[in-house]
Scaffold this motif. Structure first.
Motif, short mmCIF file in Angstrom:
data_model
loop_
_atom_site.label_atom_id
_atom_site.label_comp_id
_atom_site.label_asym_id
_atom_site.label_seq_id
_atom_site.Cartn_x
_atom_site.Cartn_y
_atom_site.Cartn_z
N ASP A 6 36.82 31.58 45.48
CA ASP A 6 38.00 32.22 44.93
C ASP A 6 38.31 31.61 43.57
O ASP A 6 38.72 30.45 43.48
CB ASP A 6 39.19 32.03 45.87
CG ASP A 6 40.44 32.77 45.38
OD1 ASP A 6 40.37 33.43 44.33
OD2 ASP A 6 41.47 32.67 46.07
N HIS A 8 40.33 33.39 41.33
CA HIS A 8 41.46 34.13 40.78
C HIS A 8 42.34 33.19 39.94
O HIS A 8 42.53 32.02 40.29
CB HIS A 8 42.29 34.75 41.90
CG HIS A 8 41.63 35.95 42.51
ND1 HIS A 8 40.71 35.84 43.53
CD2 HIS A 8 41.76 37.28 42.25
CE1 HIS A 8 40.30 37.05 43.87
NE2 HIS A 8 40.92 37.95 43.12
N GLY A 33 36.72 36.86 41.33
CA GLY A 33 38.08 37.03 40.84
C GLY A 33 38.40 36.37 39.52
O GLY A 33 39.54 36.45 39.04
#
Length: 237
Positions: A6, A8, A33
């Motif tokens: 991840d 993000h 992300g």
């Protein structure tokens, strides 16, 4: 087994983004992300540029990473546009070989140390102040051949050894703040390499997507204890 990362709200700068490994790395971070700044000396509309640029979280930059002013400028642009920098993935590089040292032209020396070492140095030099703020990470591309001497590509091996030692030194200088690791591929399974070495055992080569997964790991929190490493990514080749 598929492992997902991840990224993000993280901003990643990838150099050499138009090549096989660079484009695979950009796509892997986008899938996770991240916002990605993809830089290459080749423009995205060039036939040699392999990156699919259709993403709202992707910006592309035509930059010669041997030019310090251009490197400083593009990193300033990334900071102005995205407000931060969390990872530098220094993929830009090249290979030349075939001759013994006494038959090697000085131009080959200059090319290899410019494209392999100078680009990594300038990218890390100007990215580091921002990575220190974000407590980010750096991944460079050394080579399996940087670990020992060989026949016909001494300068390539020496340049990649310099990248590996530069990365280890950055890790030592930034201990506890910025993690820096190198990967060590051998021959990567790309269409160009298959064409250049048609009789090799291509099944033993490692796909760029698999190497991009390792790069993601090294840039992720999962690799928090790892810095100053030279990580093999050459499979059975």
């Amino acid at each position: 087994m598929t492992i997902e990362y991840d990224f993000h709200e993280q901003v990643v700068l990838v150099t050499g983004a138009g090549g096989a490994l660079g484009s695979a790395t950009v796509e892997a971070f986008l899938d996770a992300g991240a916002t990605v700044a993809a830089a290459d000396v080749i423009a995205p509309d060039d036939d040699a540029h392999m990156l699919d640029t259709d993403s709202t979280r992707l910006s592309t930059h035509v930059v010669d990473f041997t030019d310090e002013g251009a490197v400083e400028s593009v990193i300033e642009t990334v900071l102005e546009t995205h407000g931060r920098l969390d990872a530098l993935i220094a993929v830009a590089g090249t290979w030349r070989g075939g001759d013994p040292v006494e038959a090697t032209d000085i131009g080959t020396f200059e090319l290899l140390f410019d494209v392999n070492v100078r680009t990594a140095f300038l990218a890390t030099k100007h990215a580091l102040p921002h990575l220190q703020e974000s407590e980010g990470s750096i991944v460079t591309v050394a080579s399996r051949s940087s670990l020992e001497g060989g026949d016909g590509d001494a300068l390539y091996r020496a340049s990649k050894a310099a990248v590996r030692l530069l990365t280890e030194s950055i890790a030592a200088e930034n201990e506890g703040v910025v993690r820096a690791n190198a990967i060590m591929p051998s021959v990567i399974d790309t269409p160009a390499n298959r064409e250049a070495i048609p009789d090799a055992d291509h099944e033993s080569w490692v796909d760029p997507d698999e190497i991009a997964d390792v790069i993601q790991f090294l840039a992720s929190d999962a690799a928090a204890p790892t810095s100053g490493a030279a990580v093999p990514v050459y499979g059975e080749s």
